[in-house]
Design a protein around this motif. Structure first.
Motif, PDB file in Angstrom:
ATOM      1  N   UNK A   1      10.791  91.539  81.321  1.00  0.00           N
ATOM      2  CA  UNK A   1      12.231  91.611  81.101  1.00  0.00           C
ATOM      3  C   UNK A   1      12.664  93.007  80.666  1.00  0.00           C
ATOM      4  N   UNK A   2      13.757  93.475  81.255  1.00  0.00           N
ATOM      5  CA  UNK A   2      14.388  94.729  80.828  1.00  0.00           C
ATOM      6  C   UNK A   2      15.810  94.466  80.346  1.00  0.00           C
TER       7      UNK A   2
ATOM      8  N   UNK B   1       6.104  94.407  73.573  1.00  0.00           N
ATOM      9  CA  UNK B   1       6.959  95.522  73.977  1.00  0.00           C
ATOM     10  C   UNK B   1       6.089  96.559  74.695  1.00  0.00           C
ATOM     11  N   UNK B   2       6.176  96.603  76.028  1.00  0.00           N
ATOM     12  CA  UNK B   2       5.369  97.520  76.833  1.00  0.00           C
ATOM     13  C   UNK B   2       6.129  98.797  77.202  1.00  0.00           C
TER      14      UNK B   2
ATOM     15  N   UNK C   1       7.705  99.678  70.191  1.00  0.00           N
ATOM     16  CA  UNK C   1       6.840  99.857  71.369  1.00  0.00           C
ATOM     17  C   UNK C   1       5.357  99.653  71.023  1.00  0.00           C
ATOM     18  N   UNK C   2       4.656  98.952  71.888  1.00  0.00           N
ATOM     19  CA  UNK C   2       3.228  98.712  71.710  1.00  0.00           C
ATOM     20  C   UNK C   2       2.881  97.548  70.809  1.00  0.00           C
ATOM     21  N   UNK C   3       3.861  96.878  70.258  1.00  0.00           N
ATOM     22  CA  UNK C   3       3.594  95.753  69.362  1.00  0.00           C
ATOM     23  C   UNK C   3       3.926  94.423  70.038  1.00  0.00           C
TER      24      UNK C   3
ATOM     25  N   UNK D   1      16.734  99.051  77.578  1.00  0.00           N
ATOM     26  CA  UNK D   1      16.138 100.354  77.337  1.00  0.00           C
ATOM     27  C   UNK D   1      14.633 100.340  77.240  1.00  0.00           C
ATOM     28  N   UNK D   2      14.012  99.178  77.325  1.00  0.00           N
ATOM     29  CA  UNK D   2      12.549  99.092  77.271  1.00  0.00           C
ATOM     30  C   UNK D   2      12.113  97.956  78.206  1.00  0.00           C
ATOM     31  N   UNK D   3      10.895  97.483  78.056  1.00  0.00           N
ATOM     32  CA  UNK D   3      10.413  96.354  78.876  1.00  0.00           C
ATOM     33  C   UNK D   3       9.582  95.427  78.006  1.00  0.00           C
TER      34      UNK D   3
END
Length: 234
Positions: free
Chosen positions: A160-161, A177-178, A196-198, A225-227
């Motif tokens: 999802x974005x 959060x990739x 991010x990364x968690x 703003x992220x994925x």
């Protein structure tokens, strides 16, 4: 049967019902059974028909016959009611009963076994459904109950974005959060930042006091703003 033997039988039966029967059906209690040895005269030989009674069922089930010594007996003729000497036949041999909770390749059933004169091998056995009165025929592999069954999980995976949600009741989930920016994950109406990364995850747990599973509440997210990688098991 002597009073002490009947008392011992009642204690053993209650123990069997408390453990074996409740393990099979997954709840406390179960059908209550009683055994009576009824004298009959078979071509001059006094034998005893082993009758199983289930509380709430009017007609008993015959588990076969035993002789006066408690050994399994095969009829040679057509028996008549009562002992051959016209008496009661002495009440028959002493006995105990075992109600086993078994599983036939995933199908639960009960096996009633009658042991006479402290024998290690049952002199009469019969298999029944969960009502303990309907005869059951084994069709697969028998092993000690309770039965366990399996179902195929429904697992969804979403990249999802944007925004998304899933309803309360999921058995497990993992949200990671990739991307390179913060995301917002709202669990049970409480929003939090997922950097991010968690990842955040949940797996249902079992409450032995209430005999219920605790499943996930409703979850929503904002991955603008992220994925986010969202994996949900129902």
């Amino acid at each position: 049967m002597k009073f002490f033997a009947k008392l011992l039988f009642a204690v053993c039966l209650l123990a069997a019902l408390s453990f074996n029967l409740s393990a099979q059906v997954g709840e406390v209690g179960g059908p209550i059974v009683d055994i009576e040895l009824v004298p009959v005269c078979d071509d001059g030989t006094t034998a005893f028909q082993v009758l199983q009674y289930v509380v709430g069922v009017a007609t008993p089930t015959s588990l076969g016959y035993v002789d006066a010594a408690g050994a399994a007996y095969t009829l040679t003729g057509t028996p008549t009611a009562g002992a051959c000497d016209g008496g009661s036949g002495g009440g028959g041999p002493d006995y105990t009963v075992s109600v086993l909770s078994l599983c036939d390749s995933g199908t639960p059933f009960y096996r009633v076994a009658v042991f006479t004169d402290n024998t290690s091998t049952a002199t009469a056995t019969a298999d029944f459904g969960l009502d303990l009165s309907t005869a059951y025929t084994v069709a697969g592999t028998v092993y000690t109950g309770p039965c366990t069954t399996s179902i195929t999980s429904t697992i969804s995976r979403t990249n999802s974005t944007g925004t998304g949600t899933f309803a309360a009741g999921a058995f497990s989930y993992e949200i990671c959060n990739d991307g390179t920016s913060n995301a917002v994950v709202t669990i049970n109406a409480a929003a939090s930042i997922l950097i991010p990364g968690s990842c955040t995850s949940f797996k249902a747990n079992y409450n032995h006091s209430t005999q219920q599973y605790r499943t996930a509440p409703a979850v929503s997210w904002d991955a603008t703003g992220t994925i986010l990688t969202v994996i949900v098991e129902n």
